[in-house]
Enzyme design. Structure first.
Site, PDB file in Angstrom:
ATOM      1  N   CYS A 170      -6.616   7.215   0.320  1.00  0.00           N
ATOM      2  CA  CYS A 170      -7.193   6.635   1.255  1.00  0.00           C
ATOM      3  C   CYS A 170      -8.244   7.471   1.859  1.00  0.00           C
ATOM      4  CB  CYS A 170      -5.987   6.187   2.299  1.00  0.00           C
ATOM      5  SG  CYS A 170      -6.517   4.874   3.297  1.00  0.00           S
ATOM      6  N   HIS A 199      -2.299   3.363  -1.163  1.00  0.00           N
ATOM      7  CA  HIS A 199      -0.990   4.320  -0.979  1.00  0.00           C
ATOM      8  C   HIS A 199       0.202   4.272  -1.766  1.00  0.00           C
ATOM      9  CE1 HIS A 199      -2.654   6.240   3.030  1.00  0.00           C
ATOM     10  NE2 HIS A 199      -2.930   4.774   3.198  1.00  0.00           N
ATOM     11  N   GLU A 230       1.917   6.170  -2.779  1.00  0.00           N
ATOM     12  CA  GLU A 230       3.115   7.365  -2.335  1.00  0.00           C
ATOM     13  C   GLU A 230       3.905   6.820  -1.295  1.00  0.00           C
ATOM     14  OE1 GLU A 230       0.038   7.785   0.730  1.00  0.00           O
ATOM     15  OE2 GLU A 230      -0.019   7.364  -1.312  1.00  0.00           O
TER      16      GLU A 230
END
Length: 234
Positions: A87, A174, A176
């Site tokens: 990001c 994202h 994760e």
């Protein structure tokens, strides 16, 4: 060179999350919290993971360490130390590669699909993922593709979602972050307000439910790509 990884964190709630177990299989992770700790004096790491945050690449006048971080990443790249940017981290990597970073036409927030490009089929890290997969998006800025980079994924709103430059990767989304992480973000008024200003009242709960429904998939994919990256730079 140290056997470990450096994580550059910009706000406490945006850590490596589902990437972390895979990283720790290949070496210790040293975290520098940039709002209170200095950058290391050297770039002597196996790899550098640069996480997200609410600030922007062009906020150097307000956030004094931003310009220093870009210079640090540029030094790492010159020393052949791979970078994985998430990001804001992807935007910082793009800036370190002399690409332009700027506000997008509309915020991209929520669970959205990204589509891999044809070039991704040959990529050693991302090539085994499905052609399209859901991710959590939370950004207003975007970037031009750095010179010499290969575009690996796009979304309908923002074409530059994932790129490879050498052994480094810029990941706008994202992968994760699961619902527990997103809930921590939404506990911060600034984050919740940004989401609801874009998607409307009640969007927070809807997003958490949608993210929860795909988390088994995204967590496995986050572990797989981070494992392949760590193996490739071992």
């Amino acid at each position: 060179m140290t056997s470990g990884f450096l994580e550059l964190r910009h706000v406490e709630c945006e850590g490596p999350a589902d990437y972390l177990p895979a990283l720790e299989r290949f070496g210790p992770v040293h975290t520098v919290r940039l709002w209170r700790e200095p950058l290391p004096e050297t770039v002597d790491y196996r790899g550098i993971v640069v996480m997200g945050g609410p600030m922007g690449v062009n906020d150097g006048a307000l956030v004094p360490w931003i310009d220093d971080e870009i210079a640090y990443l540029r030094s790492a790249l010159a020393s052949n130390v791979p970078v994985w940017g998430v990001c804001l981290g992807a935007q910082l990597l793009a800036a370190a590669l002399d690409a332009k970073v700027y506000p997008g036409h509309v915020p991209e927030v929520g669970v959205c699909d990204v589509e891999l490009t044809d070039a991704s089929a040959a990529d050693p890290v991302w090539g085994e993922l499905p052609a399209s997969f859901p991710t959590l998006q939370w950004h207003g800025d975007t970037f031009d593709l750095p010179t010499g980079a290969t575009l690996l994924a796009s979304s309908p709103a923002y074409p530059n979602q994932l790129f490879r430059h050498g052994r480094s990767y810029g990941v706008q989304f994202h992968l994760e972050a699961g619902p527990d992480v997103a809930a921590q973000w939404l506990a911060i008024d600034e984050y919740r307000r940004a989401l609801e200003d874009t998607l409307g009242a009640g969007a927070a709960e809807e997003m958490l439910a949608e993210l929860g429904s795909v988390h088994t998939q995204t967590s496995a994919q986050a572990h797989a790509v981070m494992t392949r990256w760590a193996e490739s730079i071992a």
